[in-house]
Design a protein around this motif. Sequence first.
Motif, mmCIF file in Angstrom:
data_model
loop_
_atom_site.group_PDB
_atom_site.id
_atom_site.type_symbol
_atom_site.label_atom_id
_atom_site.label_comp_id
_atom_site.label_asym_id
_atom_site.label_seq_id
_atom_site.Cartn_x
_atom_site.Cartn_y
_atom_site.Cartn_z
ATOM 1 N N TRP A 57 74.031 39.461 32.021
ATOM 2 C CA TRP A 57 74.098 37.955 32.630
ATOM 3 C C TRP A 57 72.889 37.943 33.533
ATOM 4 O O TRP A 57 72.390 36.800 33.558
ATOM 5 N N THR A 65 70.156 38.677 33.042
ATOM 6 C CA THR A 65 68.459 38.351 32.396
ATOM 7 C C THR A 65 68.802 37.109 31.672
ATOM 8 O O THR A 65 67.769 36.416 30.864
ATOM 9 N N ILE A 66 69.974 36.187 31.623
ATOM 10 C CA ILE A 66 70.175 35.042 30.835
ATOM 11 C C ILE A 66 70.337 33.859 32.035
ATOM 12 O O ILE A 66 70.858 34.159 33.034
ATOM 13 N N LYS A 67 70.238 32.761 31.804
ATOM 14 C CA LYS A 67 70.345 31.584 32.665
ATOM 15 C C LYS A 67 71.567 30.398 32.355
ATOM 16 O O LYS A 67 71.773 30.407 31.210
ATOM 17 N N ASP A 68 72.016 30.070 33.340
ATOM 18 C CA ASP A 68 72.885 28.946 33.275
ATOM 19 C C ASP A 68 72.164 27.943 33.897
ATOM 20 O O ASP A 68 71.104 27.903 34.355
ATOM 21 N N SER A 81 70.152 32.081 37.373
ATOM 22 C CA SER A 81 70.521 33.179 36.752
ATOM 23 C C SER A 81 72.227 33.077 36.550
ATOM 24 O O SER A 81 73.029 32.562 37.241
ATOM 25 N N ASP A 85 73.748 25.609 28.160
ATOM 26 C CA ASP A 85 72.722 26.473 28.418
ATOM 27 C C ASP A 85 72.633 27.857 27.630
ATOM 28 O O ASP A 85 73.505 28.156 26.993
ATOM 29 N N GLN A 86 71.914 28.644 28.108
ATOM 30 C CA GLN A 86 71.623 29.920 27.273
ATOM 31 C C GLN A 86 72.935 30.614 27.618
ATOM 32 O O GLN A 86 73.289 31.459 26.655
ATOM 33 N N ALA A 87 73.502 30.661 28.790
ATOM 34 C CA ALA A 87 74.633 31.445 28.989
ATOM 35 C C ALA A 87 76.021 31.023 28.274
ATOM 36 O O ALA A 87 77.018 31.706 28.275
ATOM 37 N N HIS A 99 61.919 27.038 26.506
ATOM 38 C CA HIS A 99 63.436 27.113 26.518
ATOM 39 C C HIS A 99 63.860 26.699 25.076
ATOM 40 O O HIS A 99 63.549 25.548 24.691
ATOM 41 N N TRP A 159 70.159 27.240 21.770
ATOM 42 C CA TRP A 159 71.317 27.724 22.658
ATOM 43 C C TRP A 159 72.542 26.888 22.346
ATOM 44 O O TRP A 159 73.741 27.283 22.343
#
Length: 157
Positions: free
Chosen positions: A13, A15-18, A22, A60-62, A113, A118
């Motif tokens: 978690w 290392t990934i983004k929302d 972070s 997003d990524q998360a 990004h 994603w």
Amino acid sequence: MTTPLKDLGYVPWETIKDSSGSAEAIPILLHSLAWGDEPTAQAAFGDLRERICQYGFVVDQATAATVPFLWELARLPQVTCRVQIVHLLKNIADARQWESTATTYPKLLNYHHDYVGWERQARRAVHADQGVLRQLLSEPDVELVEAATELASTLAA
């Protein structure tokens, strides 16, 4: 039944983004959904929703990493906001904000990004665990069944 959310530690978690930066707060929010009383769970849900599906349509990524845990929580009768979780899964399954924008502005596909990727990963994650819908569609909670029916319809389209 296995312990809810036992696999949270396998996701990196930090290392990934929302949407807020972070994604390291996501496990805390998921725990609050699983074990919190109704006000605690509702507050956690609102924060989580903004982090992984902002405005109800921007992922997003998360997001993809969070979806399996949402499916897990949707199955648990003690979770007080199951209906909202199913609605969130439907929002994620419907998300095409970045993909739609990229058709007009293809340079978005080369952005540092991977917003389009994603979004696609998040949709695939919702589809991957759709077997949970069988259980949800047989629940006594009418509102939950309605939400699950809407999600099933979205996933079948």
